[in-house]
Design a protein around this motif. Structure first.
Motif, PDB file in Angstrom:
ATOM      1  N   THR A 217       0.854  -1.182   0.000  1.00 12.08           N
ATOM      2  CA  THR A 217       0.000   0.000   0.000  1.00 12.08           C
ATOM      3  C   THR A 217       0.890   1.232   0.000  1.00 12.08           C
ATOM      4  OG1 THR A 217      -0.055   0.216   2.403  1.00 12.08           O
ATOM      5  CG2 THR A 217      -1.706  -1.238   1.409  1.00 12.08           C
ATOM      6  N   SER A 218       0.306   2.388  -0.170  1.00 17.22           N
ATOM      7  CA  SER A 218       1.096   3.616  -0.138  1.00 17.22           C
ATOM      8  C   SER A 218       1.750   3.801   1.226  1.00 17.22           C
ATOM      9  CB  SER A 218       0.218   4.819  -0.475  1.00 17.22           C
ATOM     10  OG  SER A 218      -0.836   4.944   0.460  1.00 17.22           O
ATOM     11  N   GLN A 219       1.172   3.226   2.268  1.00 13.53           N
ATOM     12  CA  GLN A 219       1.745   3.332   3.613  1.00 13.53           C
ATOM     13  C   GLN A 219       2.934   2.405   3.812  1.00 13.53           C
ATOM     14  OE1 GLN A 219      -1.728   2.466   5.935  1.00 13.53           O
ATOM     15  NE2 GLN A 219      -2.144   4.640   6.288  1.00 13.53           N
ATOM     16  N   THR A 220       2.962   1.278   3.108  1.00 15.77           N
ATOM     17  CA  THR A 220       4.042   0.306   3.315  1.00 15.77           C
ATOM     18  C   THR A 220       5.104   0.346   2.232  1.00 15.77           C
ATOM     19  OG1 THR A 220       2.826  -1.438   2.168  1.00 15.77           O
ATOM     20  CG2 THR A 220       2.530  -1.282   4.553  1.00 15.77           C
ATOM     21  N   LYS A 221       4.765   0.771   1.042  1.00 17.05           N
ATOM     22  CA  LYS A 221       5.743   0.789  -0.055  1.00 17.05           C
ATOM     23  C   LYS A 221       6.831   1.808   0.251  1.00 17.05           C
ATOM     24  CE  LYS A 221       5.718  -0.067  -4.869  1.00 17.05           C
ATOM     25  NZ  LYS A 221       5.618  -1.472  -4.887  1.00 17.05           N
ATOM     26  N   GLY A 222       8.071   1.349   0.288  1.00 15.73           N
ATOM     27  CA  GLY A 222       9.200   2.225   0.557  1.00 15.73           C
ATOM     28  C   GLY A 222       9.443   2.511   2.035  1.00 15.73           C
ATOM     29  N   ALA A 223       8.674   1.901   2.906  1.00 13.95           N
ATOM     30  CA  ALA A 223       8.867   2.128   4.340  1.00 13.95           C
ATOM     31  C   ALA A 223      10.196   1.538   4.777  1.00 13.95           C
ATOM     32  CB  ALA A 223       7.733   1.495   5.137  1.00 13.95           C
ATOM     33  N   ARG A 224      10.908   2.230   5.646  1.00 15.63           N
ATOM     34  CA  ARG A 224      12.185   1.729   6.162  1.00 15.63           C
ATOM     35  C   ARG A 224      11.986   0.902   7.415  1.00 15.63           C
ATOM     36  NH1 ARG A 224      16.705   6.160   6.137  1.00 15.63           N
ATOM     37  NH2 ARG A 224      17.687   4.368   7.079  1.00 15.63           N
ATOM     38  N   VAL A 225      10.929   1.167   8.165  1.00 16.47           N
ATOM     39  CA  VAL A 225      10.608   0.415   9.378  1.00 16.47           C
ATOM     40  C   VAL A 225       9.119   0.097   9.343  1.00 16.47           C
ATOM     41  CG1 VAL A 225      10.530   0.461  11.901  1.00 16.47           C
ATOM     42  CG2 VAL A 225      12.405   1.596  10.697  1.00 16.47           C
TER      43      VAL A 225
ATOM     44  N   ARG B 112       6.410 -12.072   4.676  1.00 18.32           N
ATOM     45  CA  ARG B 112       7.227 -12.504   3.536  1.00 18.32           C
ATOM     46  C   ARG B 112       7.071 -11.543   2.366  1.00 18.32           C
ATOM     47  NH1 ARG B 112       5.815 -18.810   3.777  1.00 18.32           N
ATOM     48  NH2 ARG B 112       7.394 -19.407   5.299  1.00 18.32           N
ATOM     49  N   GLY B 113       5.850 -11.124   2.098  1.00 21.20           N
ATOM     50  CA  GLY B 113       5.599 -10.185   1.005  1.00 21.20           C
ATOM     51  C   GLY B 113       6.305  -8.866   1.214  1.00 21.20           C
ATOM     52  N   TYR B 114       6.201  -8.322   2.407  1.00 23.37           N
ATOM     53  CA  TYR B 114       6.877  -7.058   2.706  1.00 23.37           C
ATOM     54  C   TYR B 114       8.390  -7.211   2.591  1.00 23.37           C
ATOM     55  CZ  TYR B 114       2.397  -5.396   4.516  1.00 23.37           C
ATOM     56  OH  TYR B 114       1.087  -5.025   4.651  1.00 23.37           O
ATOM     57  N   ALA B 115       8.923  -8.321   3.100  1.00 28.98           N
ATOM     58  CA  ALA B 115      10.369  -8.552   3.043  1.00 28.98           C
ATOM     59  C   ALA B 115      10.832  -8.703   1.599  1.00 28.98           C
ATOM     60  CB  ALA B 115      10.734  -9.781   3.866  1.00 28.98           C
ATOM     61  N   ASP B 116      10.078  -9.429   0.773  1.00 29.64           N
ATOM     62  CA  ASP B 116      10.435  -9.583  -0.636  1.00 29.64           C
ATOM     63  C   ASP B 116      10.424  -8.235  -1.351  1.00 29.64           C
ATOM     64  OD1 ASP B 116      10.754 -12.299  -0.362  1.00 29.64           O
ATOM     65  OD2 ASP B 116       8.797 -12.800  -1.222  1.00 29.64           O
ATOM     66  N   ASP B 117       9.447  -7.404  -1.041  1.00 29.97           N
ATOM     67  CA  ASP B 117       9.323  -6.088  -1.663  1.00 29.97           C
ATOM     68  C   ASP B 117      10.472  -5.173  -1.251  1.00 29.97           C
ATOM     69  OD1 ASP B 117       7.840  -4.144  -3.241  1.00 29.97           O
ATOM     70  OD2 ASP B 117       7.354  -3.175  -1.330  1.00 29.97           O
ATOM     71  N   ALA B 118      10.908  -5.287  -0.003  1.00 28.64           N
ATOM     72  CA  ALA B 118      11.940  -4.388   0.531  1.00 28.64           C
ATOM     73  C   ALA B 118      13.349  -4.807   0.149  1.00 28.64           C
ATOM     74  CB  ALA B 118      11.825  -4.318   2.048  1.00 28.64           C
ATOM     75  N   GLY B 119      13.566  -6.072  -0.142  1.00 24.24           N
ATOM     76  CA  GLY B 119      14.914  -6.542  -0.471  1.00 24.24           C
ATOM     77  C   GLY B 119      15.634  -7.025   0.772  1.00 24.24           C
ATOM     78  N   GLU B 120      16.805  -6.457   1.053  1.00 21.61           N
ATOM     79  CA  GLU B 120      17.595  -6.874   2.212  1.00 21.61           C
ATOM     80  C   GLU B 120      17.035  -6.236   3.479  1.00 21.61           C
ATOM     81  OE1 GLU B 120      22.189  -6.742   3.665  1.00 21.61           O
ATOM     82  OE2 GLU B 120      21.766  -6.847   1.526  1.00 21.61           O
ATOM     83  N   VAL B 121      16.633  -7.076   4.425  1.00 23.11           N
ATOM     84  CA  VAL B 121      15.999  -6.592   5.655  1.00 23.11           C
ATOM     85  C   VAL B 121      16.575  -7.310   6.871  1.00 23.11           C
ATOM     86  CG1 VAL B 121      13.809  -6.067   4.519  1.00 23.11           C
ATOM     87  CG2 VAL B 121      14.131  -8.294   5.564  1.00 23.11           C
ATOM     88  N   HIS B 122      16.297  -6.767   8.027  1.00 23.40           N
ATOM     89  CA  HIS B 122      16.562  -7.466   9.279  1.00 23.40           C
ATOM     90  C   HIS B 122      15.399  -7.182  10.220  1.00 23.40           C
ATOM     91  CE1 HIS B 122      18.349  -3.488  10.235  1.00 23.40           C
ATOM     92  NE2 HIS B 122      17.981  -3.751  11.471  1.00 23.40           N
TER      93      HIS B 122
ATOM     94  N   VAL C 269      13.054  -4.065   9.249  1.00 29.75           N
ATOM     95  CA  VAL C 269      13.823  -2.845   9.011  1.00 29.75           C
ATOM     96  C   VAL C 269      14.695  -3.026   7.774  1.00 29.75           C
ATOM     97  CG1 VAL C 269      15.524  -1.243   9.990  1.00 29.75           C
ATOM     98  CG2 VAL C 269      13.902  -2.424  11.491  1.00 29.75           C
ATOM     99  N   THR C 270      14.749  -1.996   6.933  1.00 31.25           N
ATOM    100  CA  THR C 270      15.648  -1.972   5.781  1.00 31.25           C
ATOM    101  C   THR C 270      16.463  -0.688   5.822  1.00 31.25           C
ATOM    102  OG1 THR C 270      15.821  -2.126   3.380  1.00 31.25           O
ATOM    103  CG2 THR C 270      13.901  -0.972   4.250  1.00 31.25           C
TER     104      THR C 270
END
Length: 53
Positions: free
Chosen positions: A9-17, A29-39, A50-51
């Motif tokens: 969503t616009s709230q989650t896309k590009g979020a760092r935390v 899993r979806g959020y992590a896949d979208d964000a790339g490298e996360v912890h 977090v990314t």
């Protein structure tokens, strides 16, 4: 486990935390896949994805 699809969503896309404590595994899993490298970080009784990008 939820079978509902992940949708950015616009709230989650590009979020760092993103607070993920109450989300299903498929959503996380979806959020992590979208964000790339996360912890993950744990603060109190809450969990965050977090990314650095």
């Amino acid at each position: 486990m939820s079978a509902q699809p992940y949708r950015a969503t616009s709230q989650t896309k590009g979020a760092r935390v993103l607070e993920i404590s109450d989300l299903s595994i498929s959503q996380i899993r979806g959020y992590a896949d979208d964000a790339g490298e996360v912890h993950f970080e744990r603060r109190g009784d809450r969990t965050f994805l977090v990314t650095d990008r």
